[in-house]
Design a protein around this motif. Structure first.
Motif, mmCIF file in Angstrom:
data_model
loop_
_atom_site.group_PDB
_atom_site.id
_atom_site.type_symbol
_atom_site.label_atom_id
_atom_site.label_comp_id
_atom_site.label_asym_id
_atom_site.label_seq_id
_atom_site.Cartn_x
_atom_site.Cartn_y
_atom_site.Cartn_z
ATOM 1 N N GLY A 193 -78.644 82.095 72.806
ATOM 2 C CA GLY A 193 -77.293 81.919 73.668
ATOM 3 C C GLY A 193 -76.673 80.895 72.995
ATOM 4 N N LYS A 194 -77.230 80.308 71.911
ATOM 5 C CA LYS A 194 -76.637 79.090 71.313
ATOM 6 C C LYS A 194 -76.290 79.400 69.785
ATOM 7 C CE LYS A 194 -77.942 75.806 74.229
ATOM 8 N NZ LYS A 194 -76.774 74.890 75.039
ATOM 9 N N ASN A 195 -76.465 80.684 69.318
ATOM 10 C CA ASN A 195 -76.033 80.703 67.748
ATOM 11 C C ASN A 195 -75.397 81.947 67.503
ATOM 12 O OD1 ASN A 195 -78.005 78.706 66.499
ATOM 13 N ND2 ASN A 195 -79.382 79.540 67.860
ATOM 14 N N TRP A 196 -74.206 82.103 68.307
ATOM 15 C CA TRP A 196 -73.240 83.296 67.725
ATOM 16 C C TRP A 196 -72.385 82.586 66.963
ATOM 17 C CZ3 TRP A 196 -72.661 88.092 69.964
ATOM 18 C CH2 TRP A 196 -73.747 88.463 70.917
ATOM 19 N N PRO A 197 -71.848 83.090 66.079
ATOM 20 C CA PRO A 197 -71.100 82.262 64.963
ATOM 21 C C PRO A 197 -69.884 81.343 65.737
ATOM 22 C CG PRO A 197 -71.234 84.692 64.134
ATOM 23 C CD PRO A 197 -71.709 84.252 65.689
ATOM 24 N N SER A 198 -69.641 80.274 65.295
ATOM 25 C CA SER A 198 -68.479 79.344 65.641
ATOM 26 C C SER A 198 -68.505 79.169 66.970
ATOM 27 C CB SER A 198 -67.330 80.181 65.083
ATOM 28 O OG SER A 198 -67.259 80.330 63.448
ATOM 29 N N THR A 199 -69.546 79.118 67.728
ATOM 30 C CA THR A 199 -69.706 78.589 69.197
ATOM 31 C C THR A 199 -69.796 77.206 69.466
ATOM 32 O OG1 THR A 199 -71.827 79.380 69.190
ATOM 33 C CG2 THR A 199 -70.401 81.152 69.883
ATOM 34 N N GLY A 200 -70.135 76.571 68.575
ATOM 35 C CA GLY A 200 -70.321 75.026 68.776
ATOM 36 C C GLY A 200 -69.377 74.149 67.775
ATOM 37 N N ALA A 201 -69.045 73.049 68.333
ATOM 38 C CA ALA A 201 -68.222 72.345 67.530
ATOM 39 C C ALA A 201 -68.820 70.876 67.378
ATOM 40 C CB ALA A 201 -66.800 72.194 68.232
ATOM 41 N N PHE A 202 -68.368 70.178 66.169
ATOM 42 C CA PHE A 202 -69.163 69.040 65.650
ATOM 43 C C PHE A 202 -68.199 68.002 65.022
ATOM 44 C CE2 PHE A 202 -73.099 67.629 62.835
ATOM 45 C CZ PHE A 202 -73.017 66.282 63.393
ATOM 46 N N GLY A 203 -67.943 66.924 65.494
ATOM 47 C CA GLY A 203 -66.818 66.097 64.922
ATOM 48 C C GLY A 203 -66.260 65.096 65.908
ATOM 49 N N PRO A 204 -65.233 64.515 65.855
ATOM 50 C CA PRO A 204 -64.539 64.634 64.572
ATOM 51 C C PRO A 204 -64.935 64.022 63.315
ATOM 52 C CG PRO A 204 -63.137 62.873 65.859
ATOM 53 C CD PRO A 204 -64.512 63.477 66.549
#
Length: 290
Positions: A170-181
């Motif tokens: 449930g955590k590893n579909w493409p572009s489902t997490g965001a990291f930043g800025p």
């Protein structure tokens, strides 16, 4: 220091740099190494101090943000690590709950987060992320702070109906997490166990807590993980999400096309992303059940 990982829009060139009051000092240009992962593999981040006083080479509108660390060797997630979150999910296991994320499941600040077509339960989770700066194995909790390069914000998007009995699917579909800025070095963050953490969905405050309410502290997490695997510069650890996630609300509150999700952490910054349905994104995602 605030360290930004980016692509220069005009040149389509990847680099990284230091954000100051005047703009961005392109460290990749000056150091002859445009890859933050490669740089961290050979040099400590405090060596970037020599570039702080340089004039800015770029402005924020000259770049597109990449994930703070776009090619980490490891990304660990810690689940059920806040008191309210544990209550919401009736979690009683005292040991840290771990899962992994893959590098291609991340986007940067202002990037588009993709809702998989296979779910109607795409959930938000705002988290404090640790970036490791020094190699270590069997690190004690007392020594753990010396292994931290800095901190950032993470939106750990969760495909709830694909978590099954374990989290990774449930955590590893493409572009489902965001990291930043950006990455803020540990010396500027202050006490990481006393930071306000908030998440907004379309300007509605949906998570509001403090890192003081973590069940397992940051040193304890690093000590636990480093018992079974070596931690290396550029590795990332997400430290868990507070209560208030969409899954446990009545009615549930999930992410949909054109939603704006934002994660803000005191002394670090505010991560902002827009949601797009995979059917409109051009990203092909399997719809075959596991």
């Amino acid at each position: 220091m605030k360290i930004v990982n980016f692509v220069i829009n005009k040149e389509h060139t990847k680099s990284f740099g230091i954000l100051n009051a005047d703009g961005i000092v392109d460290v990749g240009l000056h150091a002859g190494c445009r890859d933050i992962n490669e740089f961290m593999a050979h040099y400590p981040l405090d060596s970037l101090q020599r570039y702080v006083a340089l004039s800015a080479d770029l402005q924020l509108n000259d770049i597109s943000f990449l994930p703070v660390i776009d090619r980490p060797g490891k990304i660990f997630g810690v689940g059920m690590n806040y008191a309210e979150k544990r209550k919401e999910f009736n979690e009683t296991n005292p040991a840290p709950t771990l899962f992994i994320r893959f590098a291609d499941s991340q986007v940067g600040h202002n990037g588009t987060v993709i809702k998989p077509a296979s779910t109607n339960e795409f959930d938000y989770e705002g988290e404090l992320a640790i970036v490791i700066g020094r190699t270590g194995r069997n690190i004690s909790a007392e020594d753990a702070p010396a292994h931290i390069a800095g901190y950032s914000c993470y939106m750990d998007g969760s495909v709830r109906d694909w978590q099954h009995k374990w989290y990774t699917a449930g955590k590893n579909w493409p572009s489902t997490g965001a990291f930043g800025p950006w990455l803020v070095t540990a010396d500027e963050v202050g006490d990481p166990q006393n930071l306000k953490i908030k998440t907004w969905l379309n300007n509605r405050l949906v998570q509001d807590d403090t890192t003081a309410n973590m069940i397992h502290t940051i040193p304890q997490i690093i000590a636990y993980i480093s018992t079974f695997t070596q931690l290396s510069p550029g590795d990332v650890i997400m430290t868990g999400s507070p209560g208030g996630v969409g899954k446990t609300r009545v009615p549930p509150l999930f992410l949909h096309q054109d939603d704006v999700i934002e994660v803000e952490i005191e002394n670090i910054g505010r991560l902002t992303n827009r949601i797009q349905d995979s059917a409109l994104s051009g990203i092909v995602q399997s719809q075959t059940a596991a």
